[in-house]
Design an enzyme around this catalytic site. Structure first.
Site, PDB file in Angstrom:
ATOM      1  CB  SER A 130     -35.473 -41.615  25.270  1.00 46.34           C
ATOM      2  OG  SER A 130     -36.828 -42.039  25.262  1.00 46.34           O
TER       3      SER A 130
ATOM      4  CE1 TYR B 135     -35.513 -40.994  30.560  1.00 50.14           C
ATOM      5  CE2 TYR B 135     -37.201 -40.783  28.869  1.00 50.14           C
ATOM      6  CZ  TYR B 135     -36.079 -41.410  29.368  1.00 50.14           C
ATOM      7  OH  TYR B 135     -35.521 -42.444  28.668  1.00 50.14           O
TER       8      TYR B 135
END
Length: 257
Positions: free
Chosen positions: A148, A161
């Site tokens: 990401s 995350y």
């Protein structure tokens, strides 16, 4: 399924978390390029079956495999089942499965932290290790992790995350060093904001800000990420390993001051 250009003709691929979103887009693009695709899901069984039926209806090959990837043995069974279905071969693994909860650090428990790390990072480690055992005996292959842009650009309430995705990037670089001599390339793809059903309603302000700021003027599509994964699994990327391919419409190029 008729191949667009046949870049992955003859390959056998396993895509984790392919029941929807990015994983679905990756699996479809692999099938379009000629790969036989093992479609993994944990709970989205109906969506995974629909995807496999779509691939099969277009002339491709797909199978649905279910597993909880927070369990190490389940990761190994999944890779084994995909390999068996592929006739003893597995040439490509895309580690896409993961979670993205929203939680502030102040109230986060170690259990909360571990739940994200197990889903996003430990599963990548276990699936990759199992896949390499197959690939090293059958001429090599490719592994692509879905990371990401938050691996390098943290967002509030996403600490667990962001940390897990940063670790995924470094795992790929480390694995590229160790597995390269075996003929196995390992890379990451780091998407920006990718559209999904209901996103504009769930987060209208965030979608508006992204569209106004991104140089290309739009959100990403699952197939944008799929295209990047196809490239990295194809012969076109035969000298690319240990690389993080950012797919964000140019957002990372914008100044932050």
């Amino acid at each position: 399924m008729p191949a667009v250009s046949g870049l992955l003709e003859g390959q056998v691929a396993l895509v984790t978390g392919a029941g929807g979103g990015i994983g679905r887009g990756v699996a479809l693009r692999f099938a379009e390029e000629g790969a036989a695709v093992a479609v993994h899901c944990r709970t989205a069984v109906g969506a995974a079956r629909d995807l496999a039926a779509r691939i099969g209806g277009a002339g491709g090959r797909a199978v649905v495999l279910r597993a909880d990837l927070t369990v190490e043995d389940a990761c190994r069974r999944l890779v084994g089942d995909a390999t068996e279905w592929g006739g003893g071969r597995l040439t490509a693994l895309v580690n896409n499965a993961g979670v993205q909860p929203v939680q502030e650090l102040a109230g986060m428990t170690v259990a909360d932290w571990r739940a994200v790390v197990d889903a996003n990072l430990s599963s990548v480690f276990a699936c990759t290790q199992a896949a390499v055992e197959v690939m090293r005996e059958t001429g090599g292959g490719t592994v692509t992790h879905i990371a990401s842009v938050e691996a390098t650009h943290p967002a509030p309430l996403h600490a667990h995350y962001c940390a897990s995705k940063a670790a995924v990037v470094m795992h790929a670089r480390s694995a590229a060093l160790e597995y390269g001599p075996l003929g196995i390339r390992v890379n990451t793809v780091s998407p920006g904001l990718v559209d999904r059903e209901g996103l504009a309603e769930d987060w209208p302000e965030g979608v508006r800000r992204w569209r106004e700021a991104v140089p290309t003027g739009r959100l990403g599509r699952p197939e944008d990420v799929g295209d990047a994964c196809v490239f990295l699994a194809s012969p076109l990327a035969s000298w690319i390993t240990g690389h993080d391919l950012v797919v964000d419409g140019g957002m990372s190029a914008r100044p932050t001051w």
